[in-house]
Design an enzyme around this catalytic site. Structure first.
Site, PDB file in Angstrom:
ATOM      1  N   HIS A 258      32.782  34.420  32.633  1.00  0.00           N
ATOM      2  CA  HIS A 258      31.877  33.215  32.299  1.00  0.00           C
ATOM      3  C   HIS A 258      31.574  33.420  30.892  1.00  0.00           C
ATOM      4  O   HIS A 258      31.186  34.314  30.163  1.00  0.00           O
ATOM      5  CB  HIS A 258      30.454  33.147  33.064  1.00  0.00           C
ATOM      6  CG  HIS A 258      30.016  31.656  33.210  1.00  0.00           C
ATOM      7  ND1 HIS A 258      29.487  31.137  32.168  1.00  0.00           N
ATOM      8  CD2 HIS A 258      30.246  30.674  34.005  1.00  0.00           C
ATOM      9  CE1 HIS A 258      29.039  30.055  32.466  1.00  0.00           C
ATOM     10  NE2 HIS A 258      29.758  29.620  33.767  1.00  0.00           N
ATOM     11  N   ASP A 309      32.215  30.158  41.675  1.00  0.00           N
ATOM     12  CA  ASP A 309      33.614  29.725  42.336  1.00  0.00           C
ATOM     13  C   ASP A 309      33.884  30.787  43.407  1.00  0.00           C
ATOM     14  O   ASP A 309      34.756  30.684  44.266  1.00  0.00           O
ATOM     15  CB  ASP A 309      34.743  29.458  41.450  1.00  0.00           C
ATOM     16  CG  ASP A 309      34.595  28.050  40.766  1.00  0.00           C
ATOM     17  OD1 ASP A 309      33.956  27.373  41.682  1.00  0.00           O
ATOM     18  OD2 ASP A 309      34.849  28.063  39.564  1.00  0.00           O
TER      19      ASP A 309
HETATM   20  N1  ACO Z   1      40.038  38.189  34.993  1.00  0.00           N
HETATM   21  C1  ACO Z   1      40.551  39.290  33.991  1.00  0.00           C
HETATM   22  N2  ACO Z   1      40.029  39.213  32.911  1.00  0.00           N
HETATM   23  C2  ACO Z   1      39.155  38.347  32.495  1.00  0.00           C
HETATM   24  C3  ACO Z   1      38.589  37.376  33.165  1.00  0.00           C
HETATM   25  C4  ACO Z   1      38.865  37.292  34.488  1.00  0.00           C
HETATM   26  N3  ACO Z   1      38.613  36.350  35.413  1.00  0.00           N
HETATM   27  N4  ACO Z   1      37.787  36.528  32.648  1.00  0.00           N
HETATM   28  C5  ACO Z   1      37.560  36.967  31.416  1.00  0.00           C
HETATM   29  N5  ACO Z   1      38.511  38.270  31.253  1.00  0.00           N
HETATM   30  C6  ACO Z   1      38.778  38.968  29.929  1.00  0.00           C
HETATM   31  C7  ACO Z   1      39.855  38.339  29.144  1.00  0.00           C
HETATM   32  O1  ACO Z   1      41.135  38.633  29.463  1.00  0.00           O
HETATM   33  C8  ACO Z   1      39.382  38.574  27.796  1.00  0.00           C
HETATM   34  O2  ACO Z   1      39.569  40.121  27.431  1.00  0.00           O
HETATM   35  P1  ACO Z   1      40.360  40.367  26.097  1.00  0.00           P
HETATM   36  O3  ACO Z   1      39.120  40.224  25.045  1.00  0.00           O
HETATM   37  O4  ACO Z   1      40.681  41.857  26.207  1.00  0.00           O
HETATM   38  O5  ACO Z   1      41.372  39.551  25.782  1.00  0.00           O
HETATM   39  C9  ACO Z   1      37.791  38.906  27.970  1.00  0.00           C
HETATM   40  O6  ACO Z   1      37.487  38.796  29.209  1.00  0.00           O
HETATM   41  C10 ACO Z   1      36.997  37.353  27.460  1.00  0.00           C
HETATM   42  O7  ACO Z   1      37.659  36.457  28.274  1.00  0.00           O
HETATM   43  P2  ACO Z   1      37.795  34.797  27.757  1.00  0.00           P
HETATM   44  O8  ACO Z   1      38.817  34.128  28.582  1.00  0.00           O
HETATM   45  O9  ACO Z   1      38.019  35.027  26.206  1.00  0.00           O
HETATM   46  O10 ACO Z   1      36.375  34.370  27.985  1.00  0.00           O
HETATM   47  P3  ACO Z   1      36.090  32.796  27.851  1.00  0.00           P
HETATM   48  O11 ACO Z   1      34.628  32.554  27.723  1.00  0.00           O
HETATM   49  O12 ACO Z   1      37.063  32.088  26.997  1.00  0.00           O
HETATM   50  O13 ACO Z   1      36.529  32.106  29.114  1.00  0.00           O
HETATM   51  C11 ACO Z   1      36.294  31.615  31.852  1.00  0.00           C
HETATM   52  C12 ACO Z   1      35.658  32.280  30.467  1.00  0.00           C
HETATM   53  C13 ACO Z   1      37.345  30.488  31.489  1.00  0.00           C
HETATM   54  C14 ACO Z   1      35.244  31.591  32.775  1.00  0.00           C
HETATM   55  C15 ACO Z   1      37.339  33.174  32.003  1.00  0.00           C
HETATM   56  O14 ACO Z   1      36.363  34.312  32.380  1.00  0.00           O
HETATM   57  C16 ACO Z   1      38.168  32.995  33.028  1.00  0.00           C
HETATM   58  O15 ACO Z   1      39.372  32.467  32.848  1.00  0.00           O
HETATM   59  N6  ACO Z   1      37.898  33.136  34.258  1.00  0.00           N
HETATM   60  C17 ACO Z   1      38.531  33.015  35.413  1.00  0.00           C
HETATM   61  C18 ACO Z   1      38.730  31.528  35.899  1.00  0.00           C
HETATM   62  C19 ACO Z   1      37.671  31.047  36.444  1.00  0.00           C
HETATM   63  O16 ACO Z   1      36.841  31.699  37.636  1.00  0.00           O
HETATM   64  N7  ACO Z   1      36.637  30.017  36.206  1.00  0.00           N
HETATM   65  C20 ACO Z   1      35.784  29.608  36.723  1.00  0.00           C
HETATM   66  C21 ACO Z   1      34.548  29.501  35.609  1.00  0.00           C
HETATM   67  S1  ACO Z   1      32.881  29.065  36.356  1.00  0.00           S
HETATM   68  C22 ACO Z   1      32.922  27.445  36.423  1.00  0.00           C
HETATM   69  O17 ACO Z   1      33.712  26.665  35.849  1.00  0.00           O
HETATM   70  C23 ACO Z   1      32.379  27.190  37.617  1.00  0.00           C
END
Ligand code: ACO
Length: 372
Positions: A258, A309
Site C-alpha cells: 500500500h 483487496d
Molecule cells: N508484490 C511484490 N512486491 C511489491 C508489491 C506486491 N504486491 N507491492 C509493492 N512491492 C514492492 C515493489 O516491487 C517495490 O520494490 P522495489 O523497491 O524493490 O522496487 C516496493 O515494494 C515499493 O512498491 P511500489 O510499487 O513502488 O509502491 P507504490 O506505493 O507505488 O504502490 C501498490 C502501491 C500499487 C498498492 C503496490 O503495492 C502494488 O502494486 N500492489 C499490488 C496491487 C494491489 O494489491 N493493489 C491494491 C491496492 S489497495 C486498493 O487500491 C484498494
C-alpha cells in the site's frame, strides 16, 4: 518549478473533511473506522461522507426511501444491456458505459446547486447497485430483479444479484464490506474524480472517470486478481513454488502493499476475520489456509502487508459472487466516497492542473514528410 514526485507520493493535493489516514488509523469525518464497521449501516456512512455528520433518524429514513425509489432503472437501460452484456465484456467496462448512459435519464442533469448535486449523489449511489446486479443477471440470461423496498442497501444488492433473499450473516458481512471500502482519503480513483470535475464538468463524468481508475489491478481490480492467483495456486503445498516463480520474475503479488500503510491496513483485519468465518461455513477452508500461507511468506520475505483487496476476494467467492463482479462491488461502495469528493471539490474548486517536467528532445526543426 517544484521537484518531481513520481506517483505524487507524499504530495498534499487537496484539503478534505471526508476521511483521514493518520498513523495507520482510518477515520471517516472523525469517526474511527472500527467504530463504524462494528456499529453502522452503509446508508449512514453515505450520509456521513456527504454531510460530514451522521444522520438523524428522520434523515436516515428519508435517505433510505430515496435510495429505494432511485434503484429502479429506466427500462431502456435493460435494453441497452442486451447489446453488450456478454461474457467478453468485463463488468467494469460495462459499468463505465452504463453509468454514462443513465446520465441521459437524469431530469436535473444540468442543475448545479449543492442540493441538486447531493440528490444526484443519492441517485447515482442507488442506481449503481442496480446496474451492477442487472448486468450480471442479463449476462447470465436471467431476468433483472427489481429492488425490494423492505431491504437495506446491502441486502438489496445481494437480493438483486442472486434473486433470493440473503441470510442475516451475509447481509451483516456485506454491509461491513461496503462500509470498509466506502472511502479512503485521496486514493487514485477519488483523485481522478476530483480532477474530472475540477473543470466544472458534471458528477456523472467524475464517476465514469473514477470507475476507469478503479478498474486497474494496482487499485480496485486487485481483488479479482487475488482470486485468480488463489485458483492458480490450487493447494497449500503449491504456495511456495508459486511465489518463488512470481517473486523471481519481479511480479507483483495482488492484494499486497500500500502506498500509505506500511505497518498494516486497518480494514484488512475485518476482511480477514470475515474470510475465516465464511470460508469455514461454506467449506472453502483451504482457500483461507492458502491465503494465510501467502500472507506469512509476503510478510517474512518482503515485509508487505495484505491490503483491503486480499481477504475480500475469498469473502465474495464464498458468497458465490462471480469473480469479475468483485471490482464492481468495490465501485458500488466507493461511489459514496467518490460522490463525497466530487461534492467537496465543487464547494471549493480550483481546476487541477499540475506541471510536467519535460524530458524529451529539444530544438528540432520541422522536416517535410517527403524528406523524412
Ligand atoms: N508484490 C511484490 N512486491 C511489491 C508489491 C506486491 N504486491 N507491492 C509493492 N512491492 C514492492 C515493489 O516491487 C517495490 O520494490 P522495489 O523497491 O524493490 O522496487 C516496493 O515494494 C515499493 O512498491 P511500489 O510499487 O513502488 O509502491 P507504490 O506505493 O507505488 O504502490 C501498490 C502501491 C500499487 C498498492 C503496490 O503495492 C502494488 O502494486 N500492489 C499490488 C496491487 C494491489 O494489491 N493493489 C491494491 C491496492 S489497495 C486498493 O487500491 C484498494
Amino acid at each position: 518549478m517544484a521537484e518531481l514526485q513520481k506517483g505524487l507520493e507524499g504530495v498534499i493535493a487537496a484539503e478534505t473533511k471526508i476521511s483521514s489516514i493518520i498513523d495507520s488509523q482510518l477515520t471517516y469525518s472523525g469517526y474511527d473506522i472500527d467504530d463504524l464497521a462494528e456499529n453502522a449501516q452503509f446508508e449512514e456512512i453515505m450520509f456521513l461522507l456527504w454531510n460530514y455528520r451522521l444522520p438523524t433518524q428522520e434523515e436516515l429514513e428519508e435517505l433510505k426511501e430515496k435510495l429505494k425509489q432511485y434503484m429502479t432503472l429506466n427500462p431502456r437501460v435493460y435494453k441497452h444491456f442486451e447489446e453488450y452484456a456478454t461474457d467478453d465484456v468485463h463488468p467494469m467496462t460495462a459499468l463505465r458505459t452504463s453509468v454514462s448512459y443513465i446520465a441521459h435519464f437524469d431530469p436535473d442533469a444540468e442543475e448545479e446547486t449543492d442540493e441538486s448535486r447531493k440528490n444526484r449523489a443519492i441517485r447515482i449511489q442507488a442506481k449503481i447497485a442496480s446496474l451492477v446486479t442487472a448486468f450480471s443477471r442479463v449476462r447470465e440470461g436471467k431476468e433483472p430483479v427489481k429492488p425490494n423496498s423492505d431491504l437495506s442497501y446491502a441486502a438489496n444488492f445481494l437480493y438483486m444479484l442472486k434473486g433470493e433473499l440473503p441470510s442475516d450473516t451475509e447481509v451483516e458481512a456485506f454491509n461491513k464490506a461496503l462500509i470498509l471500502h466506502a472511502d479512503h482519503e485521496l486514493n487514485a480513483s477519488a483523485f481522478t474524480a476530483r480532477c474530472a470535475v475540477s473543470s466544472l464538468s458534471d458528477m456523472y463524468s467524475g464517476i465514469v472517470a473514477a470507475i476507469g481508475s478503479l478498474k486497474g489491478p494496482l487499485h480496485g481490480g486487485a481483488n479479482e486478481q487475488v482470486m485468480k492467483m488463489l485458483s492458480e495456486v490450487k493447494s497449500l503445498d503449491e504456495v511456495d513454488n508459486y511465489l518463488d516463480k512470481k517473486l523471481a520474475n519481479k511480479e507483483k503479488i495482488m492484494g499486497f502493499g500500500h502506498r500509505v500503510y506500511k505497518e498494516g491496513d486497518p480494514r484488512a483485519k475485518y476482511l480477514k476475520e470475515m474470510s475465516r468465518k465464511i470460508t469455514s461455513e461454506t467449506g472453502h477452508n483451504e482457500l483461507y489456509e492458502i491465503s494465510l500461507a501467502i500472507e506469512k511468506r509476503m510478510h517474512d520475505e518482503k515485509g508487505l502487508i495484505p491490503n483491503v483487496d486480499f481477504f475480500s476476494a475469498t469473502v465474495y467467492h464464498s458468497m458465490e459472487i462471480p469473480h469479475d463482479i468483485f471490482t464492481p462491488i468495490f465501485a458500488v461502495s466507493r461511489t459514496a466516497g467518490w460522490t463525497a469528493h466530487i461534492l467537496e471539490q465543487y464547494r471549493d474548486n480550483r481546476i487541477i492542473r499540475p506541471r510536467a517536467k519535460y524530458v524529451g528532445e529539444t530544438n528540432r526543426k520541422y522536416v517535410a514528410v517527403e524528406e523524412r
